[in-house]
Enzyme design. Structure first.
Site, PDB file in Angstrom:
ATOM      1  N   CYS A 198      30.983  18.763  62.180  1.00 12.66           N
ATOM      2  CA  CYS A 198      30.116  18.510  61.168  1.00 12.66           C
ATOM      3  C   CYS A 198      31.114  17.612  60.459  1.00 12.66           C
ATOM      4  CB  CYS A 198      29.524  19.599  60.601  1.00 12.66           C
ATOM      5  SG  CYS A 198      28.289  20.377  61.614  1.00 12.66           S
ATOM      6  N   ASP A 217      29.687  22.290  54.867  1.00  7.92           N
ATOM      7  CA  ASP A 217      29.254  23.379  55.620  1.00  7.92           C
ATOM      8  C   ASP A 217      30.309  24.927  55.397  1.00  7.92           C
ATOM      9  OD1 ASP A 217      27.501  21.590  56.459  1.00  7.92           O
ATOM     10  OD2 ASP A 217      27.941  21.873  58.644  1.00  7.92           O
ATOM     11  N   LYS A 267      21.096  20.351  55.792  1.00  9.61           N
ATOM     12  CA  LYS A 267      20.987  19.463  57.043  1.00  9.61           C
ATOM     13  C   LYS A 267      20.741  20.051  58.572  1.00  9.61           C
ATOM     14  CE  LYS A 267      26.159  19.002  57.746  1.00  9.61           C
ATOM     15  NZ  LYS A 267      26.158  19.698  59.184  1.00  9.61           N
ATOM     16  N   GLN A 298      44.293   2.909  64.864  1.00 12.94           N
ATOM     17  CA  GLN A 298      43.940   1.662  64.955  1.00 12.94           C
ATOM     18  C   GLN A 298      43.592   1.020  63.721  1.00 12.94           C
ATOM     19  OE1 GLN A 298      41.258   1.004  68.733  1.00 12.94           O
ATOM     20  NE2 GLN A 298      41.085   3.183  67.941  1.00 12.94           N
ATOM     21  N   THR A 308      33.262  22.177  60.720  1.00 13.00           N
ATOM     22  CA  THR A 308      34.577  22.238  61.150  1.00 13.00           C
ATOM     23  C   THR A 308      35.027  20.639  61.412  1.00 13.00           C
ATOM     24  OG1 THR A 308      33.567  22.229  63.535  1.00 13.00           O
ATOM     25  CG2 THR A 308      34.237  24.280  62.649  1.00 13.00           C
ATOM     26  N   LYS A 359      24.384  18.160  62.700  1.00  7.51           N
ATOM     27  CA  LYS A 359      25.901  18.125  62.488  1.00  7.51           C
ATOM     28  C   LYS A 359      26.285  17.094  61.332  1.00  7.51           C
ATOM     29  CE  LYS A 359      26.232  20.971  65.779  1.00  7.51           C
ATOM     30  NZ  LYS A 359      26.227  22.681  65.356  1.00  7.51           N
TER      31      LYS A 359
HETATM   32  C1  C5J Z   1      29.833  22.503  61.878  1.00  2.00           C
HETATM   33  C2  C5J Z   1      29.314  23.365  63.991  1.00  2.00           C
HETATM   34  N1  C5J Z   1      29.451  22.837  60.689  1.00  2.00           N
HETATM   35  N2  C5J Z   1      30.671  23.564  64.221  1.00  2.00           N
HETATM   36  N3  C5J Z   1      28.927  23.053  62.786  1.00  2.00           N
HETATM   37  O1  C5J Z   1      30.851  21.831  62.044  1.00  2.00           O
HETATM   38  O2  C5J Z   1      28.544  23.900  64.792  1.00  2.00           O
END
Ligand code: C5J
Length: 220
Positions: A162, A24, A129, A202, A158, A132
């Site tokens: 996602c 993204d 997509k 872990q 982010t 997420k």
């Molecule tokens: C992504 C979002 N791509 N933060 N989307 O992380 O909504």
């Protein structure tokens, strides 16, 4: 077999079975006036990683390896956008509304495009997509199986939304996953750090992390 110097321990992989998944890196998240900004976020933090993501992509291109780019976006009629997603919170603009880069998070609109510096090359895979995660309601699983991919390197934005969701989906599907520490970013630096800690805790319960320079070096 190659060994990448990663956290929490070495990441072994076969060169021909590894792919890069760039999540993204779209104008809607990285530029002012898009979805990220409509939620009140400072997009400058995300802009800073563009050159590092480019280095990572260039490393995979130079090695002739599979590259997947994802875009979070919806059909123009929003039939793949659940009302629960569109109606959530109190953003300045909702998914499907008109903003300075066209309709927010709608495929085909300027805001849904990947930033020009990271634009996919011909032959690279592009996944639109609606969720997420990169595996939910997309052909990604099949495309990776066709190419006999077993190891995935993740980058993009982010980190805690996602990227983390996609990495967890991949881990559950049996992929060995590594996150490029400096080629991912969040609007919230503390969330990014928490994700890095969580995934490699872990005994790499979700996966590994490593800086881009080490990943690129290990590909050759
Ligand atoms: C992504 C979002 N791509 N933060 N989307 O992380 O909504």
């Amino acid at each position: 077999m190659k060994l990448l110097d990663a956290d929490p321990f070495h990441f072994p992989f076969h060169r021909e079975k590894i792919a890069l998944v760039v999540i993204d890196m779209q104008r809607d998240f990285v530029e002012p006036g898009g979805f990220g900004a409509s939620l009140g976020n400072n997009v400058e933090l995300l802009q800073k990683i563009v050159p590092t993501v480019r280095n990572l992509i260039d490393g995979f291109r130079a090695a002739g390896l599979t590259i997947v780019h994802t875009r979070e976006c919806h059909k123009p009629d929003l039939s793949d956008c659940p009302p629960a997603k569109r109606e959530r919170g109190n953003p300045a603009l909702r998914i499907g509304d008109y903003g300075p880069m066209g309709r927010i998070l709608v495929s085909g609109e300027p805001g849904a495009e990947i930033v020009p510096e990271l634009a996919p090359h011909p032959g690279e895979l592009v996944i639109d997509k609606p969720g997420k995660g990169a595996f939910y309601a997309t052909p990604l699983s099949g495309w990776l199986e066709e190419r006999d991919i077993s190891h995935l390197v993740f980058a993009g934005v982010t980190t805690e939304v996602c990227v983390q969701t996609s990495m967890r989906e991949a881990n559950d599907r049996g992929y060995h996953c590594l996150l490029a520490e400096d080629a991912t970013e969040s609007y919230f630096p503390e969330f990014k750090q928490a994700v890095l800690n969580m995934i490699r805790a872990q005994g790499a319960i979700v996966g590994w992390t490593a800086p881009t320079s080490k990943i690129v070096d290990a590909l050759h």
